[in-house]
Design a protein around this motif. Structure first.
Motif, PDB file in Angstrom:
ATOM      1  N   LEU A 106      20.829  15.143  46.246  1.00 13.33           N
ATOM      2  CA  LEU A 106      19.626  15.207  47.074  1.00 13.33           C
ATOM      3  C   LEU A 106      19.965  14.900  48.528  1.00 13.33           C
ATOM      4  O   LEU A 106      19.479  15.588  49.450  1.00 13.33           O
ATOM      5  CB  LEU A 106      18.591  14.196  46.548  1.00 13.33           C
ATOM      6  CG  LEU A 106      17.265  14.087  47.313  1.00 13.33           C
ATOM      7  CD1 LEU A 106      16.545  15.434  47.352  1.00 13.33           C
ATOM      8  CD2 LEU A 106      16.380  13.012  46.682  1.00 13.33           C
ATOM      9  N   TYR A 107      20.786  13.898  48.756  1.00 14.54           N
ATOM     10  CA  TYR A 107      21.241  13.535  50.102  1.00 14.54           C
ATOM     11  C   TYR A 107      21.935  14.726  50.755  1.00 14.54           C
ATOM     12  O   TYR A 107      21.642  15.093  51.905  1.00 14.54           O
ATOM     13  CB  TYR A 107      22.200  12.351  49.974  1.00 14.54           C
ATOM     14  CG  TYR A 107      22.574  11.627  51.247  1.00 14.54           C
ATOM     15  CD1 TYR A 107      22.901  12.296  52.423  1.00 14.54           C
ATOM     16  CD2 TYR A 107      22.635  10.230  51.268  1.00 14.54           C
ATOM     17  CE1 TYR A 107      23.258  11.615  53.574  1.00 14.54           C
ATOM     18  CE2 TYR A 107      22.992   9.541  52.425  1.00 14.54           C
ATOM     19  CZ  TYR A 107      23.302  10.245  53.566  1.00 14.54           C
ATOM     20  OH  TYR A 107      23.662   9.571  54.704  1.00 14.54           O
ATOM     21  N   ASP A 108      22.838  15.349  50.015  1.00 19.67           N
ATOM     22  CA  ASP A 108      23.593  16.484  50.553  1.00 19.67           C
ATOM     23  C   ASP A 108      22.677  17.651  50.881  1.00 19.67           C
ATOM     24  O   ASP A 108      22.874  18.363  51.871  1.00 19.67           O
ATOM     25  CB  ASP A 108      24.662  16.911  49.542  1.00 19.67           C
ATOM     26  CG  ASP A 108      25.865  17.569  50.209  1.00 19.67           C
ATOM     27  OD1 ASP A 108      26.138  17.260  51.393  1.00 19.67           O
ATOM     28  OD2 ASP A 108      26.542  18.373  49.556  1.00 19.67           O
ATOM     29  N   SER A 109      21.655  17.851  50.058  1.00 19.32           N
ATOM     30  CA  SER A 109      20.686  18.909  50.324  1.00 19.32           C
ATOM     31  C   SER A 109      19.925  18.631  51.606  1.00 19.32           C
ATOM     32  O   SER A 109      19.714  19.535  52.432  1.00 19.32           O
ATOM     33  CB  SER A 109      19.712  19.033  49.153  1.00 19.32           C
ATOM     34  OG  SER A 109      18.692  19.965  49.432  1.00 19.32           O
ATOM     35  N   CYS A 110      19.518  17.366  51.811  1.00 23.27           N
ATOM     36  CA  CYS A 110      18.752  17.001  53.002  1.00 23.27           C
ATOM     37  C   CYS A 110      19.560  17.215  54.280  1.00 23.27           C
ATOM     38  O   CYS A 110      19.000  17.539  55.324  1.00 23.27           O
ATOM     39  CB  CYS A 110      18.304  15.545  52.912  1.00 23.27           C
ATOM     40  SG  CYS A 110      16.967  15.248  51.742  1.00 23.27           S
ATOM     41  N   TYR A 152      11.107  15.535  47.930  1.00 17.64           N
ATOM     42  CA  TYR A 152      10.935  16.181  49.229  1.00 17.64           C
ATOM     43  C   TYR A 152      11.901  15.671  50.292  1.00 17.64           C
ATOM     44  O   TYR A 152      12.187  16.377  51.257  1.00 17.64           O
ATOM     45  CB  TYR A 152       9.502  15.942  49.730  1.00 17.64           C
ATOM     46  CG  TYR A 152       8.451  16.831  49.121  1.00 17.64           C
ATOM     47  CD1 TYR A 152       8.318  16.956  47.743  1.00 17.64           C
ATOM     48  CD2 TYR A 152       7.564  17.534  49.930  1.00 17.64           C
ATOM     49  CE1 TYR A 152       7.335  17.751  47.183  1.00 17.64           C
ATOM     50  CE2 TYR A 152       6.571  18.339  49.379  1.00 17.64           C
ATOM     51  CZ  TYR A 152       6.462  18.444  48.010  1.00 17.64           C
ATOM     52  OH  TYR A 152       5.486  19.234  47.475  1.00 17.64           O
ATOM     53  N   GLY A 153      12.363  14.439  50.156  1.00 11.23           N
ATOM     54  CA  GLY A 153      13.255  13.899  51.184  1.00 11.23           C
ATOM     55  C   GLY A 153      13.698  12.491  50.854  1.00 11.23           C
ATOM     56  O   GLY A 153      13.300  11.914  49.826  1.00 11.23           O
ATOM     57  N   ILE A 154      14.526  11.924  51.723  1.00 14.58           N
ATOM     58  CA  ILE A 154      15.023  10.569  51.538  1.00 14.58           C
ATOM     59  C   ILE A 154      15.073   9.834  52.877  1.00 14.58           C
ATOM     60  O   ILE A 154      15.059  10.459  53.943  1.00 14.58           O
ATOM     61  CB  ILE A 154      16.444  10.548  50.919  1.00 14.58           C
ATOM     62  CG1 ILE A 154      17.472  11.134  51.903  1.00 14.58           C
ATOM     63  CG2 ILE A 154      16.478  11.283  49.596  1.00 14.58           C
ATOM     64  CD1 ILE A 154      18.915  10.910  51.498  1.00 14.58           C
ATOM     65  N   PRO A 176      15.682  21.313  52.699  1.00 11.02           N
ATOM     66  CA  PRO A 176      15.476  22.524  53.511  1.00 11.02           C
ATOM     67  C   PRO A 176      14.196  23.283  53.224  1.00 11.02           C
ATOM     68  O   PRO A 176      13.510  23.747  54.148  1.00 11.02           O
ATOM     69  CB  PRO A 176      16.713  23.369  53.172  1.00 11.02           C
ATOM     70  CG  PRO A 176      17.757  22.376  52.793  1.00 11.02           C
ATOM     71  CD  PRO A 176      17.024  21.278  52.078  1.00 11.02           C
ATOM     72  N   GLU A 177      13.831  23.406  51.944  1.00 14.03           N
ATOM     73  CA  GLU A 177      12.669  24.227  51.593  1.00 14.03           C
ATOM     74  C   GLU A 177      11.339  23.566  51.964  1.00 14.03           C
ATOM     75  O   GLU A 177      10.284  24.215  51.886  1.00 14.03           O
ATOM     76  CB  GLU A 177      12.688  24.566  50.092  1.00 14.03           C
ATOM     77  CG  GLU A 177      12.677  23.392  49.159  1.00 14.03           C
ATOM     78  CD  GLU A 177      14.077  22.891  48.801  1.00 14.03           C
ATOM     79  OE1 GLU A 177      14.192  22.253  47.737  1.00 14.03           O
ATOM     80  OE2 GLU A 177      15.026  23.131  49.579  1.00 14.03           O
ATOM     81  N   LYS A 181       6.829  21.655  57.816  1.00 11.55           N
ATOM     82  CA  LYS A 181       5.466  21.473  57.291  1.00 11.55           C
ATOM     83  C   LYS A 181       4.864  20.119  57.680  1.00 11.55           C
ATOM     84  O   LYS A 181       3.806  19.741  57.169  1.00 11.55           O
ATOM     85  CB  LYS A 181       5.487  21.630  55.763  1.00 11.55           C
ATOM     86  CG  LYS A 181       6.047  22.957  55.279  1.00 11.55           C
ATOM     87  CD  LYS A 181       6.077  23.032  53.761  1.00 11.55           C
ATOM     88  CE  LYS A 181       6.786  24.296  53.281  1.00 11.55           C
ATOM     89  NZ  LYS A 181       6.085  25.520  53.709  1.00 11.55           N
ATOM     90  N   GLY A 182       5.538  19.369  58.526  1.00  4.68           N
ATOM     91  CA  GLY A 182       5.018  18.077  58.967  1.00  4.68           C
ATOM     92  C   GLY A 182       5.410  16.902  58.096  1.00  4.68           C
ATOM     93  O   GLY A 182       5.000  15.759  58.370  1.00  4.68           O
ATOM     94  N   TYR A 183       6.207  17.154  57.040  1.00  4.66           N
ATOM     95  CA  TYR A 183       6.576  16.057  56.148  1.00  4.66           C
ATOM     96  C   TYR A 183       7.522  15.067  56.835  1.00  4.66           C
ATOM     97  O   TYR A 183       7.488  13.865  56.556  1.00  4.66           O
ATOM     98  CB  TYR A 183       7.240  16.595  54.881  1.00  4.66           C
ATOM     99  CG  TYR A 183       6.341  17.501  54.069  1.00  4.66           C
ATOM    100  CD1 TYR A 183       5.018  17.141  53.794  1.00  4.66           C
ATOM    101  CD2 TYR A 183       6.803  18.716  53.565  1.00  4.66           C
ATOM    102  CE1 TYR A 183       4.191  17.964  53.046  1.00  4.66           C
ATOM    103  CE2 TYR A 183       5.984  19.542  52.821  1.00  4.66           C
ATOM    104  CZ  TYR A 183       4.682  19.176  52.563  1.00  4.66           C
ATOM    105  OH  TYR A 183       3.872  19.996  51.834  1.00  4.66           O
ATOM    106  N   GLY A 184       8.376  15.561  57.703  1.00  2.00           N
ATOM    107  CA  GLY A 184       9.321  14.691  58.386  1.00  2.00           C
ATOM    108  C   GLY A 184       8.626  13.579  59.153  1.00  2.00           C
ATOM    109  O   GLY A 184       9.042  12.417  59.116  1.00  2.00           O
TER     110      GLY A 184
END
Length: 244
Positions: A106-110, A152-154, A176-177, A181-184
């Motif tokens: 998950l970390y690597d994906s982020c 969604y994220g970490i 990435p996906e 969308k404002g989640y950050g």
């Protein structure tokens, strides 16, 4: 007084960050760093990565450094409370069903597709460094943001080494996906609240100068631009070649 924050990993690397103080003249930083650089060369460490004021760039380049990129630092006083009403579930890795290996994926994906240019480590090296830099309870500081069973994220909030109340994020990211969308902004704000629970009174965050999405998140959450630094690197192999 320490003028540089230093993280060492055996003979693999030194990570050096200039701790800028307004009343300290630049020449004192140069003298202190020259001593540090001499020690690094004597110990034959593979490479040294440096965050330092760009006014010293020519001085560094003449000593064999190469420039990697430039970063911006933002800061915020953590007075809160923050508006963190959301439908997202926030779980520490220590309390979740996610395994360490799944968290690494998950970390690597982020971090994939990031605008940051300074990508020094593989994900396996990063996972190895978590306990070394955050302590044995590092899993309690790794948070996963999820909704309806999807991650969604970490974020990884912590208190900066050598301080008692300066909050940092070892890492923060959205898969990435789910970007754009404002989640950050939401996850970053929640992490600022988490930093408060750790005892942080101020927050310092950094990103590449060209990482516009992350800079917008900083500004949207009330962070103020504090500084711009260059990222420089020198390799022992290159030093040895010059000596020969």
């Amino acid at each position: 007084m320490n003028l540089f924050n230093l993280i060492k990993k055996d003979q693999e690397y030194w990570l050096v960050d200039q701790l800028k103080v307004s009343h300290i003249p630049n020449i004192e930083y140069l003298v202190a760093f020259d001593k540090l650089l001499t020690e690094w060369k004597a110990q034959k460490v593979a490479y040294l990565s440096l965050l330092m004021d760009e006014e010293n760039e020519d001085w560094l380049l003449k000593r064999g450094f190469k420039k990697v990129s430039s970063i911006v630092e933002y800061t915020k006083t953590l007075v809160g409370p923050f508006n963190n009403i959301s439908t997202f579930q926030v779980d520490a890795l220590s309390n979740s069903l996610v395994t360490d290996s799944e968290f690494a994926i998950l970390y690597d994906s982020c971090r994939s597709g990031s605008a940051n240019k300074n990508k020094l480590f593989s994900i396996s090296q990063i996972m190895e460094s978590l306990e070394r830099e955050l302590g044995t309870d590092w899993r309690e500081q790794c948070f996963i943001f999820s909704q309806d069973g999807m991650n969604y994220g970490i974020s990884i909030p912590h208190i900066e080494q050598g301080t008692t109340d300066e909050g940092r994020m070892f890492y923060f990211g959205v898969v990435p996906e789910r970007r754009g969308k404002g989640y950050g902004k939401i996850f970053h704000s929640i992490t600022l609240e988490l930093l408060k629970t750790l005892g942080a009174k101020t927050y310092v965050g950094s990103t590449d100068t060209g990482n516009a999405p992350m800079r917008r998140i900083f500004e949207a959450n009330g962070c103020i631009l504090r500084d711009i630094k260059g990222i420089y690197r020198i390799d022992m192999k290159k030093v040895d070649e010059l000596i020969k």
